[in-house]
Each structure stands twice: as C-alpha cells, then as structure tokens.
Design a protein around this motif. Structure first.
Motif, mmCIF file in Angstrom:
data_model
loop_
_atom_site.group_PDB
_atom_site.id
_atom_site.type_symbol
_atom_site.label_atom_id
_atom_site.label_comp_id
_atom_site.label_asym_id
_atom_site.label_seq_id
_atom_site.Cartn_x
_atom_site.Cartn_y
_atom_site.Cartn_z
ATOM 1 N N TYR A 24 0.861 -1.177 0.000
ATOM 2 C CA TYR A 24 0.000 0.000 0.000
ATOM 3 C C TYR A 24 0.902 1.232 0.000
ATOM 4 O O TYR A 24 2.054 1.169 0.442
ATOM 5 C CB TYR A 24 -0.899 0.015 1.237
ATOM 6 N N TYR A 25 0.393 2.336 -0.488
ATOM 7 C CA TYR A 25 1.248 3.525 -0.509
ATOM 8 C C TYR A 25 0.433 4.815 -0.513
ATOM 9 O O TYR A 25 -0.758 4.819 -0.825
ATOM 10 C CB TYR A 25 2.168 3.499 -1.729
ATOM 11 N N MET A 26 1.128 5.901 -0.169
ATOM 12 C CA MET A 26 0.581 7.241 -0.293
ATOM 13 C C MET A 26 1.652 8.110 -0.923
ATOM 14 O O MET A 26 2.845 7.943 -0.646
ATOM 15 C CB MET A 26 0.165 7.814 1.067
ATOM 16 N N GLU A 27 1.228 9.038 -1.769
ATOM 17 C CA GLU A 27 2.165 9.885 -2.489
ATOM 18 C C GLU A 27 1.698 11.328 -2.443
ATOM 19 O O GLU A 27 0.495 11.613 -2.468
ATOM 20 C CB GLU A 27 2.269 9.406 -3.945
ATOM 21 N N ASN A 28 2.649 12.238 -2.367
ATOM 22 C CA ASN A 28 2.335 13.668 -2.361
ATOM 23 C C ASN A 28 3.395 14.378 -3.183
ATOM 24 O O ASN A 28 4.583 14.282 -2.892
ATOM 25 C CB ASN A 28 2.315 14.206 -0.923
#
Length: 224
Positions: A24-28
């Motif tokens: 899973y990941y989050m990117e900004n």
C-alpha cells in the motif's frame, strides 16, 4: 513481516507499506510535501488497521537528493521511533533506482540527480556494481564523467536537455514496491533511528555561508 519505507529524496514524497504481503502507498507531489510525512504515515497505518508497534522494519532515504525532504524524513522517523527498539534501513536513493531497474545491467549506467544550479549528484554502475561512488560533480565536468553511460532516472532528461547530451536516456519512476524490496534486501544494514545520518555529498548552504562569514570550519557531525 510488516515494513514501512519513506522516500523524500526526489520530487515529492512516497511512503510505502507492506502488510500481509500486500503493498500500500501514499504519495504527495506538493512542493512542501515533507511537512505531511507524519500525517501521511498515520493515515496509511490507520487505513490498514495498524500502528507503529505493528511495523517490524522501517526504511528511509538518506541521500543523495533534496536536502529538505531528506532531513525532514529522517527527523520524522527519529521522532516517531524515539525510545523504541525499532530499526531503520538507510536507503541510498541512487541505489534504490538502480537496483529496481529491470533493463540490461551489464551496461554502464549513470544515475543523475539535481544538486545545485552548477552541479549534479552522480552515481555510476556497470555489470551490476558501483564503479563511481555517489559524488557531487560540477556541471562543467559532468559530460566527461558520464560519457558512454546510459542516463537513468526521473531527472536524467533535465541534464540531457541542459547540457545537450547525446547519451541514451531512460526516465525511470520509482514504484511503491521498489522501496519495500530495497528494505528487505538490505535488512542487515538496519540501524537505530538515532544513528540515521544524512548522506552529505556537499555542505548545506547555511553552513558554507556561516563558515565564510566567520572564517571557520564546522565539523560534519555538528550539523548531521
């Protein structure tokens, strides 16, 4: 094994999480994305019903790359893991890019990353091994250093256009899996959070200016 990794060495921020063999990941991609590291980690963990205690191993990029992003990510991981027995794998950003490249690694490949206006971070590989350690290279000397190399990475096109290079260029964007794989493959390099250090290939401008103004030299350990 649950693993969490942070990469803030490039343009923006990427946080990857491995839980139950899923990624899973989050990117900004915002300019000041480093300011959101803690809140993004918290959000990613909560979405997967986890907390910091559930993470077995961490990873964090230490350079080369964005000074601000790297320092904020290191400070964040040190704060979150303060007074715990958790371990962190120091991630060399150029190795991260190269290790997860699926092309022909027998060729000479140069990873280029933006440094100052007049310089670039350079790491060169051939036959699967480093032949030129990460270093800060003046723009004036860059063409000679990377001759006959394939340029790899998001920022390679910037240098190709800026210097009108003839090198073959491959724009390679990191995947969330890349960070997790690097951490797993380098688990034996894990250190205590307090021992996580920035990979300094140049002094911060503030330090250089202070040294010039006061005609003195500051030991690297003072600002790392």
């Amino acid at each position: 094994m649950n693993i969490l990794g942070i990469d803030a060495s490039n343009n923006g921020l990427l946080i990857s999480l491995k839980s139950n063999n899923d990624i899973y990941y989050m990117e900004n991609k915002e300019k000041n994305s480093g300011n959101y590291i803690i809140s993004m980690i918290d959000s990613l963990l909560k979405k997967n019903n986890l907390n910091l205690e559930n993470i077995d191993l961490f990873g964090c990029t230490i350079g080369p790359g964005s000074f601000t992003g790297i320092r904020i990510s290191i400070a964040s991981i040190q704060g979150l893991l303060f007074n715990t027995n958790k371990k962190v794998v120091p991630i060399i950003s150029t190795e991260l890019i190269y290790n997860n490249y699926n092309g022909d690694k027998n060729k000479k490949i140069a990873i280029l990353k933006k440094a100052r206006v007049d310089a670039a971070y350079v790491h060169i590989f051939e036959n699967g091994k480093t032949i030129f350690e990460p270093n800060l290279i003046s723009i004036n000397n860059l063409k000679n250093i990377i001759q006959d190399s394939i340029l790899l990475g998001e920022e390679s096109l910037f240098f190709k256009e800026k210097l009108k290079l003839n090198n073959e260029t491959i724009q390679y964007v990191l995947s969330p899996n890349s960070i997790i794989e690097y951490i797993e493959n380098n688990y034996y390099k894990a250190v205590s959070p307090k021992d996580l250090k920035v990979l300094y290939l140049q002094k911060p401008l503030a330090v250089e200016n202070f040294e010039k103004k006061n005609n003195t030299k500051i030991d690297e350990n003072t600002y790392n």
